[in-house]
Design an enzyme around this catalytic site. Structure first.
Site, short mmCIF file in Angstrom:
data_model
loop_
_atom_site.label_atom_id
_atom_site.label_comp_id
_atom_site.label_asym_id
_atom_site.label_seq_id
_atom_site.Cartn_x
_atom_site.Cartn_y
_atom_site.Cartn_z
N ASP A 168 0.79 -1.23 0.00
CA ASP A 168 0.00 0.00 0.00
C ASP A 168 0.83 1.28 0.00
O ASP A 168 0.35 2.34 -0.36
CB ASP A 168 -0.94 0.02 1.23
CG ASP A 168 -0.18 -0.16 2.55
OD1 ASP A 168 1.04 -0.33 2.51
OD2 ASP A 168 -0.84 -0.14 3.61
N HIS A 169 2.10 1.19 0.39
CA HIS A 169 2.91 2.41 0.50
C HIS A 169 3.60 2.79 -0.81
O HIS A 169 3.44 3.89 -1.30
CB HIS A 169 3.99 2.22 1.58
CG HIS A 169 3.50 2.42 2.98
ND1 HIS A 169 2.55 1.64 3.56
CD2 HIS A 169 3.85 3.33 3.93
CE1 HIS A 169 2.33 2.05 4.80
NE2 HIS A 169 3.11 3.08 5.04
N ASP A 185 4.21 -0.96 11.32
CA ASP A 185 3.73 0.36 10.95
C ASP A 185 3.15 0.99 12.21
O ASP A 185 2.39 0.34 12.94
CB ASP A 185 2.65 0.26 9.86
CG ASP A 185 2.38 1.62 9.29
OD1 ASP A 185 2.89 1.92 8.19
OD2 ASP A 185 1.69 2.42 9.96
N ARG A 229 -0.16 13.02 10.15
CA ARG A 229 1.15 13.63 10.43
C ARG A 229 1.38 14.84 9.53
O ARG A 229 1.10 14.76 8.33
CB ARG A 229 2.27 12.61 10.18
CG ARG A 229 2.27 11.55 11.22
CD ARG A 229 3.44 10.59 11.10
NE ARG A 229 3.39 9.72 12.26
CZ ARG A 229 3.71 8.43 12.24
NH1 ARG A 229 4.12 7.86 11.14
NH2 ARG A 229 3.61 7.72 13.33
N SER A 245 7.01 7.49 12.73
CA SER A 245 6.98 6.21 12.03
C SER A 245 7.79 5.11 12.74
O SER A 245 8.76 5.38 13.43
CB SER A 245 7.56 6.42 10.63
OG SER A 245 8.14 5.25 10.15
N ARG A 263 9.53 2.95 11.15
CA ARG A 263 10.53 2.44 10.20
C ARG A 263 11.86 2.11 10.90
O ARG A 263 12.50 2.97 11.49
CB ARG A 263 10.74 3.44 9.06
CG ARG A 263 11.20 4.80 9.49
CD ARG A 263 11.11 5.82 8.35
NE ARG A 263 9.70 6.16 8.08
CZ ARG A 263 9.29 7.33 7.60
NH1 ARG A 263 10.15 8.27 7.31
NH2 ARG A 263 8.01 7.57 7.39
#
Ligand code: MIC
Ligand code: SF4
Length: 645
Positions: A64-65, A119, A379, A535, A537
């Protein structure tokens, strides 16, 4: 003594430790999710662990990203993740099926279950009464392999909702109000539980908007009860059988209580550049708007889209405004196509985007220079939109749509009577874009498809006895992982290639950092409070690892990033006295002696000597039994490999 919802779910899943707030606990994970920007690393890590099949009740890999595909990299990642899913027993949600959190809520979430996802907005599942937590990719890989997930047993904050939202005031305004009161650091170490009569007035997608953006509080997660509203949502999704009730006991004990009367709320906006910089429409005043974006995992549900379509119907988007809309899932897109709402949006001049993260992560739709963009996202960090001086305001879909028509930030309460928006009794269910895993007997024949941009996990080293290294970078408070490892259309395709992506590390703060750090060989980063917010990440730890960063010394850390640093074998240190932050300058040579021994012995107080100035600075290195061993081994991957031997 009665239990909170958090305690009920935690105690049903506890595999290590005791439910004593502030201590480390291990919990069993029922479900996992990954997305493609963190997924490639997570599956490389899973493969490196050598576990053949996932051992969870349900693991889903979403795409989806990185759907822009302006080169082969994204598509190669999709193919790699698809092949891993097939081989290792995961459901695979193909590109086009929607944003992970929206789809998971619709199709997979189950009240009372635990979910971790690579996520930070995984807490969206809290809208269904799950304990859903964002984590680094490696933690998710371990959970997929059947390992426990470790967190600090959280404090529990009770947000008691009373009353009912006034017309045109939205769930987004509820979470913006919570952010206004608690700030982006206010939730650290806490779970936010919503209770009270007001809860019954909120649908599951509205609750999910609130739990989704609870991530911006720094909270471990947020959770709503599972009640008749939840049952109705699951029934409409044709999976009522997974419903179970969940509520806090009447005499549950909370660490903090916040009262919100929904009927007193008004439309709000988070102003640049922080989700807690919240103001009312009148406080902001007249604001000309260049762009409006509607969508993201916060506000892309069917209900949101129906409201937007209603506002746009028969009107035209203001000539000075670009309006982009990304429905959150194939289900939502399909249903608004069938009921005419999509037509109303198109007719009004909206630019319809695919069901994916899109502009939320800077994948296209960057605003013009200095442009004012209203977004329904979660964000608004500086530069995240892809335009460095873009001014991003976070608002509800109602405010966004009303403003797209007038060209100015507009209070949706000026729109007149609000019709009653109701969720349908039955949603259109078609899971044809979810590919099932291969049967266990066929899994050996599934080939893992790697592409040339997919590079292995960076090299790690066991913890050193002495760290003697210069400060390669000094930064201030509230540094986000978007600062440390920016995303966007140019950098996201490099998520599977740590050497390459590390060239962009800290690009927002200091473009010279990667070259400098590499030239220094080993170095230390110094930062302020709430370092690493945002995030999940793990690239924000893996790129510094690759660049030789051995320790990060800050006033305080955000939860997921601190865990990611430990997982990468980078020593997380905090100042005992915050004022000592001023005793270190970029370029100073710092030395920590006997670090390994101290960690082995469980000593948490260390001294950093600033060789340049002579200052002796007390610091804390708070590692518990398990994190201690991870650190000594050089990171979670090494630790897990050893544990599996
Ligand atoms: C985000 O909203 O920042 C992301 C992109 O979804 C991240 C994950 C990532 O960086 O891949 C998140 O929230 O964890
Ligand atoms: Fe995607 Fe944005 Fe949600 Fe992150 S916050 S998962 S980028 S929609």
């Amino acid at each position: 003594m009665g239990l909170t919802m958090t305690e009920k779910i935690l105690s049903a899943h506890l595999v290590e430790g005791e439910l004593i707030r502030g201590t480390e606990i291990g919990i069993r994970i029922d479900q996992t999710l990954t997305q493609d920007a963190t997924g490639t690393m997570a599956y490389l890590e899973f493969e490196a662990m050598g576990v053949p099949r996932v051992r969870t009740e349900r693991s889903v890999a979403y795409i989806d990203h990185n759907t822009l595909q302006n080169g082969f990299e994204n598509a190669d990642d999709h193919r790699f993740i698809g092949s891993c899913a097939k081989k290792h027993g995961l459901y695979f949600s193909r590109p086009g099926n929607g944003i992970c959190h929206q789809v998971h809520l619709e199709r997979f979430g189950i009240p009372g279950k635990t979910l971790i996802g690579s996520d930070s907005h995984t807490p969206t599942g809290g809208g269904l009464g799950m304990l859903a937590i964002g984590a680094g990719g490696l933690d998710v890989a371990v959970a997929m392999g059947g390992g426990a997930y470790y967190i600090t047993c959280p404090k529990v904050v009770n947000v008691r909702l009373s009353g009912k939202l006034s017309p045109w005031v939205a769930a987004k305004d509820v979470i913006l109000e919570v952010l206004r009161r608690m700030s982006v650091k206010g939730g650290v170490g806490k779970v936010i539980e919503y209770t009270g009569e007001g809860v019954k007035t909120l649908t599951v997608p509205e609750r999910a908007t609130i739990t989704n953006m609870g991530a911006e509080l720094g909270a471990t997660t947020s959770v709503f009860p599972s009640d008749e509203m939840t049952r109705a949502f699951l029934k409409a999704q044709q999976r009522e059988e997974v419903w179970t009730p969940l509520c806090a006991d009447d005499d549950a004990v909370y660490d903090e209580v916040i009262e919100i009367d929904l009927s007193k709320l008004e439309p709000l906006a988070a102003c640049p550049h922080s989700p807690d910089n919240v103001k009312t429409m009148s406080e902001i005043g007249k604001l000309k708007v260049d762009q409006v974006c509607i969508g993201s995992c916060t506000n892309s549900s069917l209900l949101d889209m129906m409201k937007v379509a209603h506002i746009l119907k028969g009107k035209t988007v203001h000539p000075d405004v670009s309006l982009a809309i990304a429905p959150g899932s194939k289900q939502v897109l399909n249903m608004i196509a069938a009921n005419g709402a999509l037509g109303d949006m198109i007719d009004a001049g909206a630019r319809i985007l695919e069901s994916a993260c899109g502009p939320c992560i800077g994948m296209g739709q960057s605003p013009n220079s200095g442009g004012i963009s209203l977004r329904t996202f979660n964000r608004n960090f500086e530069g995240r939109s892809g335009t460095k001086d873009g001014q991003i305001y976070l608002v509800s879909p109602e405010t966004a749509a009303a403003s797209a028509l007038t060209g100015y930030l507009t209070d949706p309460r000026t729109l007149g009577d609000m019709p009653e928006f109701k969720l349908p009794d039955v949603f259109t269910v078609n899971d044809n874009m979810v590919t099932l895993p291969a049967d266990e007997k066929d899994m050996d024949s599934v080939e893992i498809k790697l592409g040339p941009n997919i590079k292995p996990y960076p090299e790690t080293h066991p913890l050193l006895e002495t760290i003697d290294a210069p400060v390669s970078l000094k930064v201030g408070d509230n540094i986000t992982t978007d600062h440390i490892m920016p995303a966007g259309a140019k950098i996201l395709p490099l998520r599977s290639n740590i050497p390459k992506i590390s060239e962009h590390c800290f690009a927002v703060c200091d473009e010279e950092f990667p070259k400098r750090a590499k030239a220094l060989g080993q170095s230390i980063i110094v930062g302020g409070a709430n370092y690493g917010q945002g995030s999940s990440r793990e690239h924000a730890a893996l790129a510094p690892l690759y660049l030789g960063v051995k320790a990060v010394l800050v006033k305080s850390f955000a939860r997921i990033h601190r865990a990611n640093l430990i997982n990468a074998g980078i020593l997380p240190l905090t100042f005992v006295n915050e004022a000592d932050y001023d005793k270190i300058a970029q370029g100073d040579q710092l030395v920590l002696t006997g670090v390994r021994k101290a960690v082995e012995e469980g000593r948490t107080e260390l001294t950093v000597v600033n060789k340049t100035s002579g200052a002796e600075i007390p610091v804390l290195c708070e590692l518990t039994g398990r994190t201690k061993d991870i650190m000594l081994a050089g990171g979670l991957l090494d630790y897990t490999r050893e544990a599996l031997k």
